[in-house]
Design a protein around this motif. Sequence first.
Motif: not given
Length: 381
Positions: A200-215
């Motif tokens: 769950v932590v890995v999945a959440s981190a992946d989503v956060i990093l993807a949003l950061k990369a998109e930003r």
Amino acid sequence: MQFIPSALLLLFAATFFCIWLLERQRQHLLLFSLAFLTISVATVAQLTLWPADIGYNTIVTASLYSAGPLLLVEGVLARSGKSMPLVEHAAWFAGIVGVLASFYYVQNDLQVRVYVLNFGMGCIFLSGVWKIRHLVRGSVIDRAMLWLLSGLALTFFARTMLTGGSVPTDNIEAFFESQFWVWAQFTMSVVGVAMGLALVVVASADVILALKAERDSDPLTGLLNRRGLQMRVPRLLALVKRKPIAIVACDIDRFKGINDRFGHAAGDAVLQTFAGIIKSKLRAGDIVARTGGEEFVIVMKDAPVGDAFLLAERLRRAIVDVRFDGLPADFAVTCSFGIAELHDGEGLWDAIGRADKILYAAKRAGRNRTFAEGVQLPNAA
């Protein structure tokens, strides 16, 4: 109490399914959900002795217990852009289920079945570890995923070797009272929760990093945008105290004319291809960003101005030889470069401003050329 491990696994299955509903492009989340669901159903089938016939129960639970690790490993591989060949899935599944069936119908030995199943599940996880071994050089999250899968594999071997001798050869009721079963339930609860939480932590981190990369990324070219470049300023300013940093400002010549003559779709194709050429020529560790419509900035670490000049010239010549989609075959796209050195105590954008002035001097001198501090700078007013 005996159904607590199953309930916990089912809870994680539901959690990953809900996350997948929000992020459907991340197929590995669905695989994680199916893996936890499969193991949960397997433990329930084993506890309730459904089907009641021991032979059928052996085949059903063996199938579910084999499918769970395969789904989990496939999910881990999918997250890393890899997969396990279907024939390998089939070989693991058929091998484990076939051996367990033979040790019921041919030679009935419950203890052997326990060893085969648990060692087989451990080997499936180890095969996944081998396939993602490259992650040992990846990010913190990637390395955590690698060690999580390794630890999960080792628990199956350690638990079975330490307590497998307590399993009777043919007494099912005694099996549920054995030391192996007690520890299996305990480790399933502890390790299952730990693995579920970690994923769950890995999945959440992946989503956060993807949003950061998109930003921080330019959606058209995939390069950094101005914000993404700005986020790297502190590290660059710290690095410049020890190593030279060259700033390369780049601009596509007469880009507005390309849009006006051939349309914005052709202009977008030029920008995308242009960005791809730049990325292919840069060294590892160099940074490139699209800071405006047809304007780009390259930050070259540990590179004096002379080295940056040579790279810019290679890029300039490469661009001239490219034929871009949407443009006539005889239409040549050119670009100009301006290069400055980032000085200790100077702001990054100040250095970019100096590189821009040198770039515009190159344009005034006729375009399709590279000017740099101390290398070539006529007419740089």
